[in-house]
Scaffold this active site. Structure first.
Site, PDB file in Angstrom:
ATOM      1  N   LYS A 196       0.864  -1.208   0.515  1.00  0.00           N
ATOM      2  CA  LYS A 196       0.100  -0.197  -0.274  1.00  0.00           C
ATOM      3  C   LYS A 196       0.828   1.128   0.074  1.00  0.00           C
ATOM      4  O   LYS A 196       0.891   2.152  -0.406  1.00  0.00           O
ATOM      5  CB  LYS A 196      -0.707  -0.145   1.295  1.00  0.00           C
ATOM      6  CG  LYS A 196      -1.994   0.912   1.433  1.00  0.00           C
ATOM      7  CD  LYS A 196      -2.352   0.827   2.654  1.00  0.00           C
ATOM      8  CE  LYS A 196      -3.337   3.073   2.501  1.00  0.00           C
ATOM      9  NZ  LYS A 196      -4.351   2.899   3.824  1.00  0.00           N
ATOM     10  N   GLU A 202      10.424  -4.908   4.556  1.00  0.00           N
ATOM     11  CA  GLU A 202      10.527  -6.091   4.110  1.00  0.00           C
ATOM     12  C   GLU A 202      10.296  -5.983   2.606  1.00  0.00           C
ATOM     13  O   GLU A 202      10.729  -6.774   2.119  1.00  0.00           O
ATOM     14  CB  GLU A 202       9.638  -7.186   4.652  1.00  0.00           C
ATOM     15  CG  GLU A 202      10.010  -7.229   6.597  1.00  0.00           C
ATOM     16  CD  GLU A 202       8.618  -6.481   7.021  1.00  0.00           C
ATOM     17  OE1 GLU A 202       8.687  -5.058   7.195  1.00  0.00           O
ATOM     18  OE2 GLU A 202       9.007  -5.818   8.614  1.00  0.00           O
ATOM     19  N   GLY A 253      -5.029  -1.547   4.602  1.00  0.00           N
ATOM     20  CA  GLY A 253      -3.962  -2.875   4.402  1.00  0.00           C
ATOM     21  C   GLY A 253      -5.260  -3.689   4.455  1.00  0.00           C
ATOM     22  O   GLY A 253      -4.924  -4.835   3.929  1.00  0.00           O
ATOM     23  N   GLU A 339      -4.972  -6.485  14.788  1.00  0.00           N
ATOM     24  CA  GLU A 339      -4.551  -5.433  14.345  1.00  0.00           C
ATOM     25  C   GLU A 339      -5.364  -3.943  14.345  1.00  0.00           C
ATOM     26  O   GLU A 339      -5.140  -3.074  14.471  1.00  0.00           O
ATOM     27  CB  GLU A 339      -3.688  -5.594  12.732  1.00  0.00           C
ATOM     28  CG  GLU A 339      -2.402  -3.671  12.593  1.00  0.00           C
ATOM     29  CD  GLU A 339      -2.076  -4.628  11.302  1.00  0.00           C
ATOM     30  OE1 GLU A 339      -2.670  -4.119  10.164  1.00  0.00           O
ATOM     31  OE2 GLU A 339      -0.609  -4.994  11.892  1.00  0.00           O
ATOM     32  N   HIS A 370      -4.559 -33.322  16.753  1.00  0.00           N
ATOM     33  CA  HIS A 370      -4.174 -33.648  17.659  1.00  0.00           C
ATOM     34  C   HIS A 370      -3.278 -33.186  17.945  1.00  0.00           C
ATOM     35  O   HIS A 370      -1.866 -33.399  18.091  1.00  0.00           O
ATOM     36  CB  HIS A 370      -3.354 -34.719  15.551  1.00  0.00           C
ATOM     37  CG  HIS A 370      -4.296 -36.187  15.304  1.00  0.00           C
ATOM     38  ND1 HIS A 370      -4.999 -36.827  16.551  1.00  0.00           N
ATOM     39  CD2 HIS A 370      -5.723 -35.092  15.056  1.00  0.00           C
ATOM     40  CE1 HIS A 370      -6.120 -37.513  15.500  1.00  0.00           C
ATOM     41  NE2 HIS A 370      -6.087 -36.755  14.758  1.00  0.00           N
ATOM     42  N   LYS A 510       8.847  -0.285  14.148  1.00  0.00           N
ATOM     43  CA  LYS A 510       9.654  -0.252  12.612  1.00  0.00           C
ATOM     44  C   LYS A 510      10.709   1.152  12.711  1.00  0.00           C
ATOM     45  O   LYS A 510      11.868   0.382  12.342  1.00  0.00           O
ATOM     46  CB  LYS A 510       8.521   0.535  12.027  1.00  0.00           C
ATOM     47  CG  LYS A 510       7.813  -1.128  11.487  1.00  0.00           C
ATOM     48  CD  LYS A 510       7.056  -0.133  10.387  1.00  0.00           C
ATOM     49  CE  LYS A 510       5.871  -1.134  10.329  1.00  0.00           C
ATOM     50  NZ  LYS A 510       4.566  -0.301   9.487  1.00  0.00           N
TER      51      LYS A 510
HETATM   52  O1  F6P Z   1       2.161  -4.061  10.114  1.00  0.00           O
HETATM   53  C1  F6P Z   1       1.321  -3.257   9.667  1.00  0.00           C
HETATM   54  C2  F6P Z   1       1.238  -2.610   8.002  1.00  0.00           C
HETATM   55  O2  F6P Z   1       0.945  -1.123   7.806  1.00  0.00           O
HETATM   56  C3  F6P Z   1      -0.243  -3.033   7.993  1.00  0.00           C
HETATM   57  O3  F6P Z   1      -0.923  -3.187   8.744  1.00  0.00           O
HETATM   58  C4  F6P Z   1      -0.108  -3.626   6.582  1.00  0.00           C
HETATM   59  O4  F6P Z   1      -0.874  -4.525   6.347  1.00  0.00           O
HETATM   60  C5  F6P Z   1       1.482  -3.500   6.187  1.00  0.00           C
HETATM   61  O5  F6P Z   1       2.408  -2.899   7.362  1.00  0.00           O
HETATM   62  C6  F6P Z   1       2.247  -3.784   5.066  1.00  0.00           C
HETATM   63  O6  F6P Z   1       1.845  -2.624   4.278  1.00  0.00           O
HETATM   64  P1  F6P Z   1       2.448  -2.358   3.000  1.00  0.00           P
HETATM   65  O7  F6P Z   1       0.897  -2.935   2.788  1.00  0.00           O
HETATM   66  O8  F6P Z   1       2.418  -0.798   3.149  1.00  0.00           O
HETATM   67  O9  F6P Z   1       3.693  -3.189   2.612  1.00  0.00           O
END
Ligand code: F6P
Length: 541
Positions: A196, A202, A253, A339, A370, A510
């Site tokens: 988004k 990551e 998100g 969340e 199980h 973060k």
């Molecule tokens: O974990 C926090 C968050 O902002 C979520 O709300 C979101 O879905 C995710 O990180 C990924 O964010 P983005 O789509 O901006 O990479």
């Protein structure tokens, strides 16, 4: 219009009184014995599914008080405000309009924008599927940009283009990406960079590594092999992606699988089925918007969540889909619920004197049986279980299927259903010590007295569950199932008076990570707390 917070209502006091007087006595076995009509009264149809709420820990008075709570807290007006596009996500000054993404053309806010992107994305999907050049599609995203597609694609396996393999890379741990890269070839792979914000550490790290691998492995034509789904179209362009499907800041998100974030789903299922997924969710939106309180399944579930959390004291709920395709549903719901509603201040920033989000967890049946069902049946905590039972299986059978093999698969489906039914029964009925004493226990030790063994083999029972019954997992019923959980989460969040649509709780970690990252290279631990400094030193040693 302002509405009182739940704890400032008459209904809240009534619920507290009701719980004090009767809460500990709620016994499902007695409730069923006293009311032969209980199953009929508490079985509620909604689009795509039927909810059986008869084995929940509530009685007629509980539900009356809860509906009073919903009225006093203005749940229907709050729902209408969300659906109309009021900026109910106040801390970010945004509307919350994932419902607009699944409204038919010409209906709902932003229809032209929504359908413009949808038509464009589905035209791209049709072209890619017709051309058939990609054998592998790799979605790189995390959280809401991963969990929805990663849950839906296996759930709808029977509808998925079998010529293409779908991969989901989310973890910044290079193992996640490396393992996928070892299975694919640049000439036949499409990478979708899903974010988004297009800033998430990551996703950006994985996207860069994927692009580097693509070039190193002799890939050409990045423009064809990399596409993006994001609200930040310029950032995607800077990354070198020329095909981007956009969405908007009023799509959270964790509510975004209906937007361009659903591109891998659309590529897997085709446009017609993707539209059916949206239509199924829209049908649930209509139910949520129009059904009366007592028959409104998302509202009933949201009320149940508040009753369980704040009065019965249940801290978690277990999601138990008896459908292997739904194996990622618990993880998906974890983000959706925790969340959204894991907040400790109200919408005005005031600390809350009551508990909010429950822990959501689970595994598909029968695997969970199980693993952790021992605790569900005999542990000291009461954990409500949510069964999802599906009448007809919907997986892809092996191509050459003899009648004998077909019969075996049919048997397996009956076994699956019988297991789900049995677990709900066992949770509710339990087994008394007298019953246990009257049974043979061939594997029990002969060294212990039979009454001791019987105590170990006693099940307390009266453990609550609910069942969502689907005819089949199809794009449309899955859309409805997911929308049901979205609205339920909205309802409990609204009753708690919190903003279910921000996620400030993910920011601190973060920011600290950014600060620590260079220290892992430099070894500089000055000014750090002793525990972190020591771990950095050990990791570098
Ligand atoms: O974990 C926090 C968050 O902002 C979520 O709300 C979101 O879905 C995710 O990180 C990924 O964010 P983005 O789509 O901006 O990479």
């Amino acid at each position: 219009m302002s509405h009182p917070r739940c704890d400032q209502t008459v209904a809240w006091q009534a619920l507290a009184g009701h719980h004090q007087a009767h809460g500990r006595e709620i016994d499902l076995r007695a409730l069923f014995a006293d009311d032969p009509d209980r199953v009929r009264r508490l079985t509620m149809p909604a689009p795509g599914l039927v909810a059986d709420l008869s084995r929940c820990h509530w009685d007629v008075a509980t539900r009356e008080h809860l509906m009073g709570l919903a009225r006093e807290c203005g749940i229907e007006a709050r729902r209408d405000a969300m659906l109309a596009g009021d900026p109910i996500n106040a801390t970010e000054g945004r509307a919350v309009l994932h419902t607009a993404l699944r409204a038919p053309k010409g209906q709902g806010p932003h229809s032209e924008l929504v359908h413009g992107v949808l038509d464009c994305m589905l035209a791209y999907v049709d072209a890619v599927r017709t051309e058939g050049r990609f054998t592998d599609i790799v979605n790189i995203g995390i959280g809401g940009s991963d969990l929805g597609p990663q849950m839906v694609v296996p759930a709808l396996e029977a509808f998925v283009d079998a010529r293409v393999r779908f991969h989901f890379v989310s973890n910044v741990d290079g193992q996640d990406l490396a393992s996928v890269l070892s299975q694919v070839k640049p000439a036949t792979t499409l990478f979708i960079i899903a974010s988004k914000t297009f800033t998430t550490q990551e996703t950006m790290a994985n996207a860069q590594a994927a692009r580097q691998w693509f070039v190193d492995a002799g890939g050409t034509d990045i423009a064809t092999h990399f596409v993006a789904t994001t609200t930040h179209v310029e950032a995607a362009a800077q990354f070198g992606v020329t095909t981007t499907f956009g969405f908007w800041d009023w799509v959270g998100g964790r509510y975004s699988l209906w937007s361009a974030i659903g591109l891998p789903i659309a590529l897997a299922l085709g446009s017609e089925h993707f539209r059916a997924l949206l239509a199924g969710a829209h049908a649930m939106d209509q139910h949520f918007a129009t059904a009366r309180l007592a028959a409104n399944v998302p509202i009933q579930l949201g009320l149940l969540d508040v009753w369980y959390r704040n009065f019965m004291g249940y801290t978690s709920r277990c999601i138990s889909p008896y459908h292997n395709g739904l194996r990622r549903l618990p993880a998906y719901l974890q983000q959706l619920v925790m969340e959204s509603n894991g907040k400790c201040v109200d919408a005005d920033g005031q600390p809350l004197p009551y508990a909010t989000s429950e822990v959501v967890w689970g595994e598909p049946g029968t695997n969970g049986q199980h693993a952790f069902y021992q605790m569900l049946h005999q542990g000291t905590d009461v954990i409500p279980v949510e069964f999802i039972l599906v009448k007809r299986p919907s997986f892809r059978h092996p191509e050459a299927m003899s009648p004998a093999l077909r019969a075996l698969f049919d048997d397996q489906h009956r076994m699956l259903l019988a297991n789900g039914l049995a677990q709900a029964q066992a949770l509710m009925w339990g087994k008394t010590t007298a019953e246990a004493a009257g049974e043979q226990a061939p594997t029990a030790s002969k060294d212990l007295a039979p009454e001791v063994i019987a105590r170990h083999r006693t099940f307390p029972g009266n453990r609550p569950s609910l069942t969502l019954l689907l005819d089949e997992v199809t794009p449309s019923t899955l859309g409805a199932l997911v929308a049901l959980h979205e609205h339920r989460t909205f309802v409990s969040g609204a009753l708690w008076g919190i903003n279910s649509f921000d996620q400030w709780g993910v920011e601190l970690g973060k920011a600290l990570c950014k600060e620590l990252l260079p220290r892992l290279s430099s070894g500089d631990v000055s000014g750090l707390d002793a525990a972190t400094a020591s771990l950095i030193q050990q990791l570098r040693a």
